[in-house]
Design a protein around this motif. Structure first.
Motif, mmCIF file in Angstrom:
data_model
loop_
_atom_site.group_PDB
_atom_site.id
_atom_site.type_symbol
_atom_site.label_atom_id
_atom_site.label_comp_id
_atom_site.label_asym_id
_atom_site.label_seq_id
_atom_site.Cartn_x
_atom_site.Cartn_y
_atom_site.Cartn_z
ATOM 1 N N ILE A 103 -5.416 1.067 -8.034
ATOM 2 C CA ILE A 103 -4.301 0.635 -7.182
ATOM 3 C C ILE A 103 -4.563 1.025 -5.733
ATOM 4 N N GLY A 121 -4.528 -2.330 -4.053
ATOM 5 C CA GLY A 121 -3.124 -2.645 -3.839
ATOM 6 C C GLY A 121 -2.773 -2.904 -2.387
ATOM 7 N N GLU A 168 4.534 -0.918 -7.398
ATOM 8 C CA GLU A 168 3.631 -0.542 -8.481
ATOM 9 C C GLU A 168 4.449 -0.003 -9.650
#
Length: 415
Positions: free
Chosen positions: A331, A335, A340
């Motif tokens: 992530i 991301g 999340e």
């Protein structure tokens, strides 16, 4: 900075109107929003005619069906815009709210009070409903707005703004303005830092990146949502699949839809096949790494860059990870700082995830589709901020204000 252009003239007029706006009582602003809603209803025929002209031009230019749908106004959609203004009028006014207060040892009372930001430029793509939403949120929070919509919606935006402005008193009419012109005008707006206090881009990644990289005016970065969902080793698989279905398929083209599922290796055998079943039933193509493909042959190979991008479609990336730390590392690398999610029954996993993931919103055992101003109870939203300064997450009315320190004394002087 010495600048002279139509944009600067508009910004100066907007600032004059904003000075008057910031003195209005909340009931006065609410009356203005209600009047703007009436203007939309009264002007519905003119707005629809202007929108038809934009749609005709869009079809001639080869605009795809999804963009045409975003551009399209109907009597029902215009009524929705009017109702939206009325709903904003019913929200609590953040201006004047005391954030905190205390007294100094000498008895000076200090209060931190919410105040309007001033003049806000909003740059957005072909959705005429954003025009009324942005105008309403800015006015309610005491700000003037310079609205820079896309050329594809020019006639629609022009007519929507005319309808709303027709119901505003002359002295604050310039608090709601449309910025028209070519790309140079957008560049001038982004450079007008002595005249415009804040820029907010709303649209796709290309628009947002262009504004963030080129603007001299402070920018709140919004939107791009490369959102992940982690299925922890302790997850309830049925719950996880239900959440994935909602977060991916309810509305796949929005920024709070998930794009990647990361599955803990310890639960992959029991989680991946039913997850692919659920996705296949709903027309979603799953793109995965080699290990996930070995678990289910319906998964197609994921290109390396697929973990970095928003699909905004019925596509989902999948990766098997060794543990929760590897999921967090993924992530952090791929991301966008939006939302999340983890599905887990472990309190320690929850605590590790929430303390390790850097995002505007972190969710435990619920869908990322909840990351929305309306779902948060804000009532109205100008966008979802993925930055860290001033505002982060859904931006409601309070996020459209700054603060001033007000000190009350009784003749005290500093020793």
């Amino acid at each position: 900075m010495a600048m002279s252009s139509r944009v600067i003239e508009q910004a100066i007029a907007a600032r004059s109107a904003a000075t008057i706006l910031r003195r209005l009582r909340h009931i006065d602003k609410d009356d203005l929003l209600t009047a703007m809603a009436t203007g939309l209803r009264t002007g519905v025929d003119e707005i629809l005619a202007a929108n038809r002209a934009d749609l005709d031009r869009g079809r001639e230019a080869g605009m795809d069906d999804a963009l045409l749908d975003r551009l399209t106004l109907t009597p029902e959609r215009i009524e929705g815009m009017a109702v939206g203004l009325e709903e904003v009028a019913r929200l609590d006014d953040p201006v004047g709210e005391v954030v905190r207060g205390w007294c100094t040892p000498l008895g000076v009372k200090v209060e931190q009070v919410r105040v309007p930001i001033g003049v806000i430029g909003i740059i957005y793509e072909a959705r005429p409903n954003v025009t009324s939403d942005a105008a309403g949120i800015c006015l309610k929070s005491g700000n003037a707005c310079l609205l820079r919509g896309s050329s594809s919606a020019l006639e629609s935006n022009r007519t929507v703004i005319m309808a709303m402005r027709s119901r505003l008193p002359e002295e604050i009419r310039e608090a709601v303005q449309l910025v028209e012109g070519d790309r140079e005008v957008t560049d001038e707006l982004m450079a007008a830092r002595d005249y415009v206090d804040l820029l907010i881009p709303r649209g796709g990644a290309g628009l947002i990146n262009a504004v963030v990289t080129r603007a001299k005016v402070p920018v709140i970065q919004t939107g791009t949502g490369n959102c992940h969902l982690v299925i922890d080793v302790s997850a309830d698989v049925e719950m996880a699949i239900d959440i994935v279905v909602n977060a991916k398929t309810q509305r796949p083209s929005v920024c709070n839809a998930i794009e990647t599922v990361l599955v803990h290796r310890g639960i992959a055998d029991s989680a991946v096949p039913p997850l692919v079943d659920a996705m296949s039933d709903r027309g979603v193509t799953v793109h995965g790494d080699d290990e996930s493909i070995r678990l289910d042959s319906r998964i197609v190979p994921a290109a390396p860059n697929e973990y970095d991008n928003e699909y905004l479609s019925l596509d989902l990336a999948l990766r098997i990870v060794d543990d929760l730390e590897k999921a967090v590392d993924h992530i952090a690398k791929h991301g966008s700082g939006h939302s999340e999610t983890i599905v887990t029954r472990s309190m320690s996993s929850q605590e590790f995830f929430t303390s390790s993931v850097d995002a505007a919103a972190v969710l435990i055992n619920c869908s990322s589709r909840f990351v929305d101003g309306g779902e948060f109870g804000f009532g109205a939203e100008i966008g979802i901020s993925t930055q860290k300064l001033h505002a982060r997450g859904p931006m409601g009315l309070r996020e459209m204000t700054t603060t001033t320190y007000v000190l009350h004394g009784d003749g005290q002087t500093r020793q």
